[in-house]
Design an enzyme around this catalytic site. Structure first.
Site, PDB file in Angstrom:
ATOM      1  CG  HIS A   7       5.914  -3.484   9.259  1.00  0.00           C
ATOM      2  ND1 HIS A   7       6.408  -4.655   8.732  1.00  0.00           N
ATOM      3  CD2 HIS A   7       6.054  -2.551   8.287  1.00  0.00           C
ATOM      4  CE1 HIS A   7       6.821  -4.445   7.495  1.00  0.00           C
ATOM      5  NE2 HIS A   7       6.623  -3.184   7.193  1.00  0.00           N
ATOM      6  CB  SER A  26      -0.949   0.005   1.203  1.00  0.00           C
ATOM      7  OG  SER A  26      -0.221  -0.106   2.410  1.00  0.00           O
ATOM      8  CB  CYS A  27       4.345   2.057   0.984  1.00  0.00           C
ATOM      9  SG  CYS A  27       5.465   1.010   0.054  1.00  0.00           S
ATOM     10  CE  LYS A  58       7.142  -5.213  -2.759  1.00  0.00           C
ATOM     11  NZ  LYS A  58       7.076  -6.642  -3.116  1.00  0.00           N
ATOM     12  CE1 TYR A 118       9.304  -3.548   0.006  1.00  0.00           C
ATOM     13  CE2 TYR A 118       7.435  -2.117   0.458  1.00  0.00           C
ATOM     14  CZ  TYR A 118       7.963  -3.385   0.313  1.00  0.00           C
ATOM     15  OH  TYR A 118       7.155  -4.491   0.459  1.00  0.00           O
TER      16      TYR A 118
END
Length: 309
Positions: free
Chosen positions: A180, A109-110, A141, A137
């Site tokens: 996390h 979702s980032c 993705k 990152y």
């Protein structure tokens, strides 16, 4: 995907990959191929080519990635972009070359812009600047998503990309520097309870809101999508519900039965203010998460720390 189809789960020792492996085995899939990172370095192009030529998997779950929390993402920026680009590039390309019937790529979702409207719809991809702390990152993705779409467009490959929200549950990383937020808070509260600590320190202000999905629900969704989804468009996997970090801390505190105080270290970064996924596409397909947040956290605490909650 038949019960005897040859399925490769890349990253089967990671949190998402191990959950997918558990789900496949529970569903009766028997012909599953896995390799540890010692047996196969997915960053090595020739090694990955040799593996695919030898094993010829029909279906691929691409769950292998270098992952971490806000501190790890911000500290190991070069490793996060290099390792993830190399892993996914090698697997996606060799899947094409070796005639894989279908590949599922796990994004994150980032990938969405830091200040995108909430909840995050799939079409918001590439409409604004990313959160700086995990930009390397996220860019890796996004490259994986675009690669899947490009190979579909040029070669007709049935490669799909899914965007999970924040995960927690079995197989999570509880290292306080690299984990996390959910795992870090669970560990802090469990240790504080067991060691009678007077307070628990929480990074940031506690105001950011996050959505959390149990990793076993993610695995269920991935197997569902492998069977039922064939579009080039990315699809979100989440609960469609979020909670502030402060309220999450209070919930874990209550579940554990901890009586001490909360202290917020506002010198630590908050990250994105809110990150809630729009999961209407998943719901329209007929899939919805099954594990509630309180139930999932309690189950995780029992599994990891042996505290009866």
């Amino acid at each position: 995907m038949e019960k005897n189809s040859k399925i490769y789960v890349a990253g089967h020792r990671g949190m998402a990959g191990s959950a997918i492996l558990r789900k496949l085995k529970a569903e009766g899939y028997e012909n599953i191929v896995v390799r540890t990172s010692k047996e196969l370095d997915l960053r090595n192009q020739q090694a990955v080519a040799n593996f695919f030529a030898q094993e010829k998997p029909e279906y691929v779950f691409l769950a292998a990635a270098k992952v971490g929390g806000i501190l790890a993402n911000n500290t190991y920026r070069a490793e996060f972009i290099y390792d993830n680009l190399a892993i996914q590039t090698n697997i996606i390309h060799e899947s094409y070359k070796n005639g894989v019937k279908k590949l599922l790529f796990l994004g994150s979702s980032c990938i969405y812009p830091k200040f995108a409207p909430q909840p995050l719809k799939e079409e918001y991809l590439l409409t604004g600047a990313l959160e700086p702390t995990n930009e390397p990152y996220a860019i890796a993705k996004i490259a994986g998503i675009k690669m899947c779409q490009a190979y579909r467009s040029q070669y007709g490959c049935n490669f799909i990309s899914v965007m999970p929200t924040n995960l927690y549950g079995e197989g999570d990383n509880y290292d306080l520097q690299n984990s996390h937020v959910m795992a870090a808070l669970i560990r802090k509260f469990c240790e504080a309870q067991m060691q009678n600590k007077p307070f628990v320190e929480i990074w940031g202000t506690g105001t950011p809101k996050r959505e959390f999905l149990n990793v076993d629900d993610l695995a269920d969704a991935c197997v569902f999508l492998m069977q039922n989804y064939d579009s080039e468009e990315i699809i979100n996997i989440g609960t469609g519900e979020d909670i502030s970090i402060r309220d999450l801390a209070l919930l874990i505190k209550e579940i554990v039965g901890y009586q001490g105080e909360l202290r917020f270290d506002t010198s630590k970064p908050d990250g994105t203010p809110r990150k809630l996924l729009d999961v209407s596409k998943m719901h329209a397909l007929g899939w919805k998460h099954k594990i509630g947040l309180r139930e999932g956290i309690a189950q995780t605490i029992r599994q990891k720390f042996g505290i009866q909650v």
